[in-house]
Design a protein around this motif. Structure first.
Motif, PDB file in Angstrom:
ATOM      1  N   ILE A  47     -29.314 -49.028 -42.492  1.00  0.00           N
ATOM      2  CA  ILE A  47     -28.544 -48.738 -43.701  1.00  0.00           C
ATOM      3  C   ILE A  47     -28.489 -49.994 -44.567  1.00  0.00           C
ATOM      4  O   ILE A  47     -28.336 -51.106 -44.063  1.00  0.00           O
ATOM      5  N   ASP A  48     -28.628 -49.804 -45.863  1.00  0.00           N
ATOM      6  CA  ASP A  48     -28.560 -50.881 -46.857  1.00  0.00           C
ATOM      7  C   ASP A  48     -29.697 -51.890 -46.709  1.00  0.00           C
ATOM      8  O   ASP A  48     -29.565 -53.055 -47.100  1.00  0.00           O
ATOM      9  N   GLU A  49     -30.806 -51.434 -46.167  1.00  0.00           N
ATOM     10  CA  GLU A  49     -31.971 -52.300 -46.013  1.00  0.00           C
ATOM     11  C   GLU A  49     -33.220 -51.427 -45.954  1.00  0.00           C
ATOM     12  O   GLU A  49     -33.228 -50.396 -45.292  1.00  0.00           O
ATOM     13  N   GLY A  50     -34.265 -51.839 -46.629  1.00  0.00           N
ATOM     14  CA  GLY A  50     -35.530 -51.132 -46.550  1.00  0.00           C
ATOM     15  C   GLY A  50     -36.203 -51.376 -45.206  1.00  0.00           C
ATOM     16  O   GLY A  50     -36.033 -52.433 -44.595  1.00  0.00           O
ATOM     17  N   VAL A  51     -36.962 -50.394 -44.753  1.00  0.00           N
ATOM     18  CA  VAL A  51     -37.648 -50.518 -43.464  1.00  0.00           C
ATOM     19  C   VAL A  51     -38.620 -51.693 -43.472  1.00  0.00           C
ATOM     20  O   VAL A  51     -38.748 -52.416 -42.478  1.00  0.00           O
ATOM     21  N   TYR A  52     -39.283 -51.926 -44.587  1.00  0.00           N
ATOM     22  CA  TYR A  52     -40.211 -53.046 -44.699  1.00  0.00           C
ATOM     23  C   TYR A  52     -39.494 -54.368 -44.417  1.00  0.00           C
ATOM     24  O   TYR A  52     -39.941 -55.176 -43.593  1.00  0.00           O
ATOM     25  N   ASP A  53     -38.358 -54.593 -45.079  1.00  0.00           N
ATOM     26  CA  ASP A  53     -37.597 -55.827 -44.878  1.00  0.00           C
ATOM     27  C   ASP A  53     -37.032 -55.914 -43.458  1.00  0.00           C
ATOM     28  O   ASP A  53     -37.021 -56.978 -42.846  1.00  0.00           O
ATOM     29  N   ASP A  62     -46.256 -58.276 -39.230  1.00  0.00           N
ATOM     30  CA  ASP A  62     -46.858 -59.574 -39.534  1.00  0.00           C
ATOM     31  C   ASP A  62     -47.808 -59.356 -40.710  1.00  0.00           C
ATOM     32  O   ASP A  62     -48.883 -58.783 -40.544  1.00  0.00           O
ATOM     33  N   VAL A  63     -47.373 -59.762 -41.884  1.00  0.00           N
ATOM     34  CA  VAL A  63     -48.169 -59.565 -43.099  1.00  0.00           C
ATOM     35  C   VAL A  63     -49.411 -60.448 -43.022  1.00  0.00           C
ATOM     36  O   VAL A  63     -49.315 -61.660 -42.896  1.00  0.00           O
ATOM     37  N   LYS A  64     -50.582 -59.803 -43.092  1.00  0.00           N
ATOM     38  CA  LYS A  64     -51.847 -60.528 -42.989  1.00  0.00           C
ATOM     39  C   LYS A  64     -52.705 -60.404 -44.236  1.00  0.00           C
ATOM     40  O   LYS A  64     -53.666 -61.137 -44.394  1.00  0.00           O
ATOM     41  N   LYS A  65     -52.362 -59.451 -45.100  1.00  0.00           N
ATOM     42  CA  LYS A  65     -53.148 -59.221 -46.314  1.00  0.00           C
ATOM     43  C   LYS A  65     -52.220 -59.168 -47.519  1.00  0.00           C
ATOM     44  O   LYS A  65     -51.079 -58.725 -47.417  1.00  0.00           O
ATOM     45  N   GLN A  66     -52.736 -59.580 -48.643  1.00  0.00           N
ATOM     46  CA  GLN A  66     -51.980 -59.519 -49.894  1.00  0.00           C
ATOM     47  C   GLN A  66     -51.535 -58.087 -50.192  1.00  0.00           C
ATOM     48  O   GLN A  66     -50.430 -57.863 -50.681  1.00  0.00           O
ATOM     49  N   SER A  67     -52.378 -57.115 -49.864  1.00  0.00           N
ATOM     50  CA  SER A  67     -52.054 -55.711 -50.141  1.00  0.00           C
ATOM     51  C   SER A  67     -50.817 -55.242 -49.376  1.00  0.00           C
ATOM     52  O   SER A  67     -50.165 -54.284 -49.775  1.00  0.00           O
ATOM     53  N   GLN A  68     -50.462 -55.919 -48.279  1.00  0.00           N
ATOM     54  CA  GLN A  68     -49.283 -55.550 -47.494  1.00  0.00           C
ATOM     55  C   GLN A  68     -47.982 -56.026 -48.135  1.00  0.00           C
ATOM     56  O   GLN A  68     -46.913 -55.787 -47.600  1.00  0.00           O
ATOM     57  N   MET A  69     -48.101 -56.681 -49.279  1.00  0.00           N
ATOM     58  CA  MET A  69     -46.918 -57.090 -50.034  1.00  0.00           C
ATOM     59  C   MET A  69     -46.820 -56.320 -51.352  1.00  0.00           C
ATOM     60  O   MET A  69     -45.946 -56.589 -52.172  1.00  0.00           O
ATOM     61  N   SER A  70     -47.691 -55.348 -51.544  1.00  0.00           N
ATOM     62  CA  SER A  70     -47.708 -54.588 -52.791  1.00  0.00           C
ATOM     63  C   SER A  70     -46.611 -53.520 -52.802  1.00  0.00           C
ATOM     64  O   SER A  70     -46.205 -53.020 -51.749  1.00  0.00           O
ATOM     65  N   PRO A  71     -46.141 -53.154 -53.986  1.00  0.00           N
ATOM     66  CA  PRO A  71     -45.143 -52.081 -54.082  1.00  0.00           C
ATOM     67  C   PRO A  71     -45.612 -50.790 -53.407  1.00  0.00           C
ATOM     68  O   PRO A  71     -44.820 -50.124 -52.729  1.00  0.00           O
ATOM     69  N   ASN A  72     -46.870 -50.426 -53.569  1.00  0.00           N
ATOM     70  CA  ASN A  72     -47.371 -49.189 -52.981  1.00  0.00           C
ATOM     71  C   ASN A  72     -47.275 -49.219 -51.456  1.00  0.00           C
ATOM     72  O   ASN A  72     -46.877 -48.239 -50.824  1.00  0.00           O
ATOM     73  N   PHE A  73     -47.623 -50.334 -50.853  1.00  0.00           N
ATOM     74  CA  PHE A  73     -47.528 -50.470 -49.399  1.00  0.00           C
ATOM     75  C   PHE A  73     -46.075 -50.392 -48.955  1.00  0.00           C
ATOM     76  O   PHE A  73     -45.729 -49.658 -48.018  1.00  0.00           O
ATOM     77  N   ILE A  74     -45.208 -51.154 -49.614  1.00  0.00           N
ATOM     78  CA  ILE A  74     -43.798 -51.222 -49.226  1.00  0.00           C
ATOM     79  C   ILE A  74     -43.111 -49.866 -49.367  1.00  0.00           C
ATOM     80  O   ILE A  74     -42.351 -49.454 -48.487  1.00  0.00           O
ATOM     81  N   GLN A  75     -43.402 -49.131 -50.445  1.00  0.00           N
ATOM     82  CA  GLN A  75     -42.715 -47.854 -50.668  1.00  0.00           C
ATOM     83  C   GLN A  75     -43.160 -46.762 -49.710  1.00  0.00           C
ATOM     84  O   GLN A  75     -42.461 -45.761 -49.548  1.00  0.00           O
ATOM     85  N   GLN A  76     -44.286 -46.946 -49.033  1.00  0.00           N
ATOM     86  CA  GLN A  76     -44.765 -45.960 -48.062  1.00  0.00           C
ATOM     87  C   GLN A  76     -44.592 -46.421 -46.623  1.00  0.00           C
ATOM     88  O   GLN A  76     -44.910 -45.695 -45.690  1.00  0.00           O
ATOM     89  N   PHE A  77     -44.056 -47.626 -46.430  1.00  0.00           N
ATOM     90  CA  PHE A  77     -44.003 -48.234 -45.108  1.00  0.00           C
ATOM     91  C   PHE A  77     -42.965 -47.594 -44.199  1.00  0.00           C
ATOM     92  O   PHE A  77     -41.825 -47.365 -44.584  1.00  0.00           O
ATOM     93  N   THR A  78     -43.369 -47.296 -42.982  1.00  0.00           N
ATOM     94  CA  THR A  78     -42.475 -46.970 -41.876  1.00  0.00           C
ATOM     95  C   THR A  78     -42.974 -47.757 -40.680  1.00  0.00           C
ATOM     96  O   THR A  78     -44.090 -48.274 -40.690  1.00  0.00           O
TER      97      THR A  78
END
Length: 94
Positions: A47-53, A62-78
């Motif tokens: 609660i009060d936190e995104g799953v990505y964070d 463990d973020v290994k690619k620039q694309s893993q910090m993109s809005p599209n990746f974050i908004q679909q992340f589980t």
């Protein structure tokens, strides 16, 4: 005992585009799922936190690619590290 709730349970029905139930406990969720003989997945969300964070903070990601910090990746992340259970006709799979 603290009254602070840090996890919510979200039910996503099989074939559904959106979640169909949100619960403060797994017990309440399972009563509803069993009562309607539903199939789908029940997942714990912070609660009060995104799953990505949450995953980053808990070292589940463990973020290994620039694309893993993109809005599209974050908004679909589980995360598979989230507690989750599968149900078929109201019964939890073992």
């Amino acid at each position: 005992m603290s009254n602070i709730l840090d996890t919510i349970w979200v039910f996503h029905g099989e074939g559904g585009r959106f979640s169909s139930g949100v619960f403060t406990s797994i017990e309440k969720a399972e009563i509803w799922i069993d009562g309607h003989k539903l199939s789908g997945v029940l997942t714990a969300y912070p609660i009060d936190e995104g799953v990505y964070d949450w995953a980053l903070f808990n070292n589940f990601l463990d973020v290994k690619k620039q694309s893993q910090m993109s809005p599209n990746f974050i908004q679909q992340f589980t995360s598979a590290s989230q507690d989750h259970y599968h149900y078929e006709n109201g019964t939890r799979d073992n």
